[in-house]
Enzyme design. Structure first.
Site, PDB file in Angstrom:
ATOM      1  N   CYS A 209       2.695  35.657 -31.575  1.00 19.93           N
ATOM      2  CA  CYS A 209       3.863  36.317 -32.154  1.00 19.93           C
ATOM      3  C   CYS A 209       3.545  36.565 -33.610  1.00 19.93           C
ATOM      4  O   CYS A 209       3.474  35.631 -34.412  1.00 19.93           O
ATOM      5  CB  CYS A 209       5.102  35.440 -32.019  1.00 19.93           C
ATOM      6  SG  CYS A 209       6.565  36.116 -32.834  1.00 19.93           S
TER       7      CYS A 209
ATOM      8  N   GLU B  89       4.798  43.339 -29.645  1.00 25.58           N
ATOM      9  CA  GLU B  89       3.413  43.193 -29.216  1.00 25.58           C
ATOM     10  C   GLU B  89       2.838  44.593 -29.027  1.00 25.58           C
ATOM     11  O   GLU B  89       3.579  45.559 -28.823  1.00 25.58           O
ATOM     12  CB  GLU B  89       3.294  42.400 -27.921  1.00 25.58           C
ATOM     13  CG  GLU B  89       3.529  40.908 -28.075  1.00 25.58           C
ATOM     14  CD  GLU B  89       2.490  40.185 -28.911  1.00 25.58           C
ATOM     15  OE1 GLU B  89       1.533  40.848 -29.394  1.00 25.58           O
ATOM     16  OE2 GLU B  89       2.638  38.962 -29.103  1.00 25.58           O
TER      17      GLU B  89
END
Length: 251
Positions: free
Chosen positions: A2, A114
């Site tokens: 992340c 992402e």
């Protein structure tokens, strides 16, 4: 991993959503493009400000810097490399072990980004709850004492944090092999309760976290630059010709 996320919630909203008793530090502006070393909002439990160290802990909303700096670090330069801690080793690594036992926190988020590698280049996705509810990343925080600052300098303590990540069980394997550990509402009290001071408690709690179910949507490549910010970054964008517009994904 992340490495970029969004949190547009106000202090008032976070206060109610997470049952906060005490707000520490000034408000942060909403951000839809939080990057490593940025200030972030965190929920944690500590004795109230100005109280004795043995006072009962209260739930606080604080501003931390994203990128954990261990208390034993010689300087704060390595924080940017510790934005994530792996669930598989978090209670073993020296940088995270003590924090896993005694300094767990929640990091509120609208969702995170992402990038999927395709023949046309990297395509950004925003991953969020199906109902767009606020997420709570499992996090750890640490305090680092700056030896160059005086004892009476309020900035002598640097508060930093990291997001715990786990292997993503995405059946399509389309986006990324890691995802944040999400703490459901029924486990948040237990995650924040560090009174036992035992890293084994963190291990048990991490094992009990249910498999999160998130929805991905393709968003604008404007999110690629940390200089860009605003709600338009999480808005749906047109998919490249070779990309499916709808992608079902389960972590």
């Amino acid at each position: 991993m992340c490495g970029r996320y969004a949190n547009s919630a106000s202090t008032a909203n976070l206060y109610g959503l997470f049952g906060v008793d005490e707000v520490v530090d000034d408000d942060l502006e909403p951000s839809w493009n939080i990057a490593p070393t940025d200030p972030v909002r965190a929920v944690l439990q500590r004795p109230p400000r100005e109280a004795a160290d043995d006072a009962a802990a209260v739930r606080q909303l604080r501003t931390l810097r994203w990128g954990l700096v261990p208390s034993w670090s010689k300087d704060a330069k390595g924080g940017a490399r510790m934005i994530n801690a792996r669930r598989e080793t978090v209670v073993e690594k020296p940088a995270f072990r003590k924090a896993a036992a005694a300094r767990r926190c929640l990091l509120p988020a609208d969702g995170y980004y992402e990038w999927r590698t395709t023949d046309e280049g990297k395509v950004p996705y925003f991953l969020h709850a199906p109902d767009d509810a606020m997420l709570a990343f499992a996090g750890l925080y640490e305090l680092w004492r700056d030896p160059e600052k005086a004892d009476d300098d309020p900035a002598r303590w640097l508060w930093t944090c990291t997001v715990i990540t786990q292997q993503a069980t995405d059946t399509l394997g389309e986006i990324h092999d890691r995802c944040p550990v999400l703490v459901p509402s029924e486990l948040r009290d237990a995650w924040l309760d560090c009174t036992a001071g035992d890293a084994a408690v963190a291990s048990e709690l991490l094992a009990a976290m249910p498999v999160p179910q998130l929805e991905p949507r393709i968003v604008s490549t404007a999110v690629n630059s940390v200089r860009n910010d605003g709600p338009e970054l999480v808005a749906p964008a047109a998919a490249p010709a070779a990309e499916p517009v709808q992608l079902e994904m389960r972590f």
